[in-house]
Write a protein that holds these residues in place. Sequence first.
Motif, mmCIF file in Angstrom:
data_model
loop_
_atom_site.group_PDB
_atom_site.id
_atom_site.type_symbol
_atom_site.label_atom_id
_atom_site.label_comp_id
_atom_site.label_asym_id
_atom_site.label_seq_id
_atom_site.Cartn_x
_atom_site.Cartn_y
_atom_site.Cartn_z
ATOM 1 N N PHE A 197 0.758 -1.241 -0.047
ATOM 2 C CA PHE A 197 0.140 -0.128 0.173
ATOM 3 C C PHE A 197 0.866 1.358 -0.053
ATOM 4 N N ASP A 198 0.143 2.456 -0.119
ATOM 5 C CA ASP A 198 1.136 3.414 -0.334
ATOM 6 C C ASP A 198 2.070 3.435 -1.536
ATOM 7 N N THR A 199 1.675 2.451 -2.663
ATOM 8 C CA THR A 199 2.482 2.594 -3.578
ATOM 9 C C THR A 199 2.490 3.384 -4.691
ATOM 10 N N TYR B 223 0.589 3.427 -14.893
ATOM 11 C CA TYR B 223 2.006 3.214 -14.514
ATOM 12 C C TYR B 223 1.762 2.904 -13.051
ATOM 13 N N CYS B 224 2.726 2.104 -12.632
ATOM 14 C CA CYS B 224 3.201 1.735 -10.948
ATOM 15 C C CYS B 224 4.379 1.420 -10.921
ATOM 16 N N VAL B 225 5.167 2.033 -9.978
ATOM 17 C CA VAL B 225 6.419 1.695 -9.711
ATOM 18 C C VAL B 225 6.964 0.263 -9.684
ATOM 19 N N THR B 226 5.892 -0.537 -9.320
ATOM 20 C CA THR B 226 6.295 -2.112 -9.081
ATOM 21 C C THR B 226 6.582 -2.619 -10.441
ATOM 22 N N ASN B 227 6.339 -1.908 -11.631
ATOM 23 C CA ASN B 227 6.457 -2.375 -12.943
ATOM 24 C C ASN B 227 7.817 -1.512 -13.532
ATOM 25 N N ARG B 228 8.557 -1.171 -12.569
ATOM 26 C CA ARG B 228 9.634 -0.060 -13.178
ATOM 27 C C ARG B 228 10.604 -1.122 -13.915
ATOM 28 N N TYR B 229 10.898 -0.857 -15.006
ATOM 29 C CA TYR B 229 11.742 -1.513 -15.947
ATOM 30 C C TYR B 229 13.095 -0.719 -16.339
ATOM 31 N N TYR C 19 14.960 5.138 -15.536
ATOM 32 C CA TYR C 19 14.412 6.741 -15.192
ATOM 33 C C TYR C 19 12.910 6.712 -15.105
ATOM 34 N N THR C 20 12.432 7.689 -14.560
ATOM 35 C CA THR C 20 11.081 8.220 -14.357
ATOM 36 C C THR C 20 10.516 9.325 -15.137
ATOM 37 N N ASP C 21 9.602 9.223 -15.591
ATOM 38 C CA ASP C 21 9.168 10.451 -16.490
ATOM 39 C C ASP C 21 7.593 10.701 -16.377
ATOM 40 N N GLU C 22 7.129 10.706 -15.280
ATOM 41 C CA GLU C 22 5.702 10.758 -15.376
ATOM 42 C C GLU C 22 5.501 11.324 -13.660
ATOM 43 N N PRO C 23 4.252 12.010 -13.297
ATOM 44 C CA PRO C 23 4.241 12.165 -11.877
ATOM 45 C C PRO C 23 3.305 11.184 -11.312
ATOM 46 N N LEU C 24 3.346 10.997 -10.029
ATOM 47 C CA LEU C 24 3.024 9.896 -9.212
ATOM 48 C C LEU C 24 2.518 10.253 -7.882
ATOM 49 N N VAL C 25 1.515 9.464 -7.253
ATOM 50 C CA VAL C 25 0.986 9.594 -6.008
ATOM 51 C C VAL C 25 0.791 8.461 -5.215
ATOM 52 N N ASN C 26 0.890 8.454 -3.894
ATOM 53 C CA ASN C 26 0.981 7.236 -3.099
ATOM 54 C C ASN C 26 -0.537 6.733 -2.955
ATOM 55 N N LYS C 27 -1.125 6.246 -4.071
ATOM 56 C CA LYS C 27 -2.527 5.625 -4.100
ATOM 57 C C LYS C 27 -2.809 4.346 -4.635
#
Length: 805
Positions: free
Chosen positions: A598-600, A609-615, A618-626
Amino acid sequence: MSKTTIINLLSTAILLCGTMSVQAETLRGTVKDAVTGEALIGATVKIAELENAAAVADMDGNFTIKISKGGRYTIETNYIGYEPSVMKEILISGPKEVVLEIALRENSTELKEVVVKPRVNKEATVNPSVLTGGVMLSMEEASRFAGGYNDPARLVMSFAGVSGDAGGSGLSIHGNAPERMQYRIEGVEVFTPNHFNDMWNAGYGLVSGMNSNVIANSDFFTSTFNANYNNALSGVFDVKMRSGNNSKHENILQIGTVSEELTLEGPISRKNNSSYIINYRYGFTSLVDKLGLVDTEGSHLGFQDFSVKLNFPTKRAGTFSIFGLGLFDTNHDDPLKIEDAHSVYDASNNDSKLTQILAGASHKIHFNNKWTWRTTVAYNMQHLKSNMHYYGFARTENGTIKQPLAYEDPNNPNSKMYPYSQQQMNEDRLVFNTELSKQVTSKWLTQFGGEYSHRFFNLYYRSHDKLYDTVNPMTEYTKMKDNTGLANLFWHNIFNLSDKFSLSAGISGNYFLLSKDLSIEPRVSFKWEPNEKNSFSMGYGLHSMIEKLDAYFYRDGNDRLVNKDLGLTKAHHLHATYMHKFNSNLTLRVNAFYEYGFDTPVGINGSTYCVTNRYYNYTDEPLVNKGNTRNYGGDITLEHYMSHGFFGQTNFSLYKAEYRGQDKVWRNQLYDRGFMFKILAGKEWMIGKNVLNVSAKYSIQGGLRYTPVDVDQMRARVNMGIIDDDPIYKEGEEFTKRFDPTGVVDLTISYKINKRKVSHTIAFEGLNVLGAKVPQYQRFDLGTRDVRIDDGGIAFPNIFYRLDF
């Protein structure tokens, strides 16, 4: 090292073979308390299979046993008030001394008419307070297990629930992304110590910078970590570096098709028992490429690494040590071959450089009241720089692509490379870690301490929005030079309530200075052993971690740092293990696990997009802990410890990995492979004083998940003359497809010739010897105007000669 020097070393060693008299094999080591590290004076050590092969530990806990015939033996150690130790199948052969560090655990059973069970190696972790979720990693196995490659990270890929890649050392545990796990060296958190780590894919790398020649037995955790392990969500690799031989100078020279290396170890002062160990390795995959042993697909990968540890024991002030690790990597691509260009990705040209340095010092002291205090300070850095260009495509008058494709030609001024992206990810950490532990009673061990790492970073990532843009400047997605910190404190206890039941409980606190986020995390587990053949353990833990720092400093179109307030990502872990011993060599282990995150951080405004799928790195989009994740399933392992030269293991894992974003729709995670099956077997023969080892491993696992490309839209876009680096994916079908399963065969064959003062080893280590292709990407082929599957697996054969002298 020059060619003349190497020849002189070889000549000297071979000359020693013919001039020195036969020497007995030597077993040496130290017996100590597993918790305090205190020497156990008077402990008895014996070789079970031989008569009169025994010794008593001296004032420093040291012992020495000489034997006349080499082989694999069982080492039994006893000390009053402690559980006996049984170390099976220890190879004592050749001129190199076998040095053991035997750690005994205090017996928690009152002195009654009770038969104390011996503790067999491989059945418990190095960390004495772990009851579930961890396994001990034997470095001796890295040299004889197929696929081990003298690489601890690749050896871990043999374990249940751990998936790897035929072309890399990234570790995915139970469907989690490789970057969700943590590496620790000598007690402190470090960057993933893999060559080419983060150069293309986050948490991956080609081969580990850790070398089994300098690594001691270590622990690998897949769930419910103890309270002293923080900032990790999928697993922890707790690596210990071994001390060098403190009585005799020994050397290893290895020459192979993939790398050359030299290991030196020996005493600094025999009087003070101080020692050193140094390893240097130079790798060049270009050689195996030129020999036709491996296809690097036009990329030239160069790597070097070194490891060092200096150990200084004292009589009263404890033990001081200095350690270091360095990795140096470069990559550049060949000019594009016209016949190989079918996709925009084929036309890329990457020039990258990676440097990793770890330098630290530690101190450990134990007191007479059974307090032990360990403190480590370290500097750790990872500097990555990468530039991406694309070769130009020739077009017809109506804008469509014509064949062949154009490329950079020094004789053609109309051809050129177009810059696309520039990246710099520099991070420097200062780390302080301390831990106090006390064996309060024979039934109660308590530990408390913490770690603080201050992180200085200089990050930028900029890229063109479209390929071949020669008018507009690159868009800056990340640009930040700053510093922040991560702090944690813990308190952990283990209670041996009886000879059959143990309880472990602790609490940890994680605080991230950047977002001012605090996480209080309980950890609890128990282990029940109703009899000698069966045991059951179960654990729960709340865990958290921070993201890679570039995720916090993404800049949107209005140049705002919209991710800076992202908090810690958290997950509940529940893990259970049943273990049955058929006999002293054959063991069945069954695991069940459930993880709820949670709080992912997830995307906004309809992004899936979800950080658990980060391959990518680099990161190139806005994110929230939801966001949320869930990973659940089970593993089963049947393992035969080495006996009479035979060893083997087979395991099967079945699991599910899912995530959901703000739309509350559960989807498959990228690393949701679904299943994996592995079977490994090997045989070792003693031929006189020589040793022949053959082992093979077969593994098959489901493919990575992917989102299918929208072929119709891609065709329409290309027909309009639009070519860029962004494929169009089918909406609503995120990670609904899975690549085909891939079976990979690894093979190791080695023959060790033991002479009077030197041993020679000739070996073949083949990773993916059958050259199985591992599907990795779905691409749009510009030539066929259809999708194609790009493979990522490579065959990696290493043929080497090793000299121990």
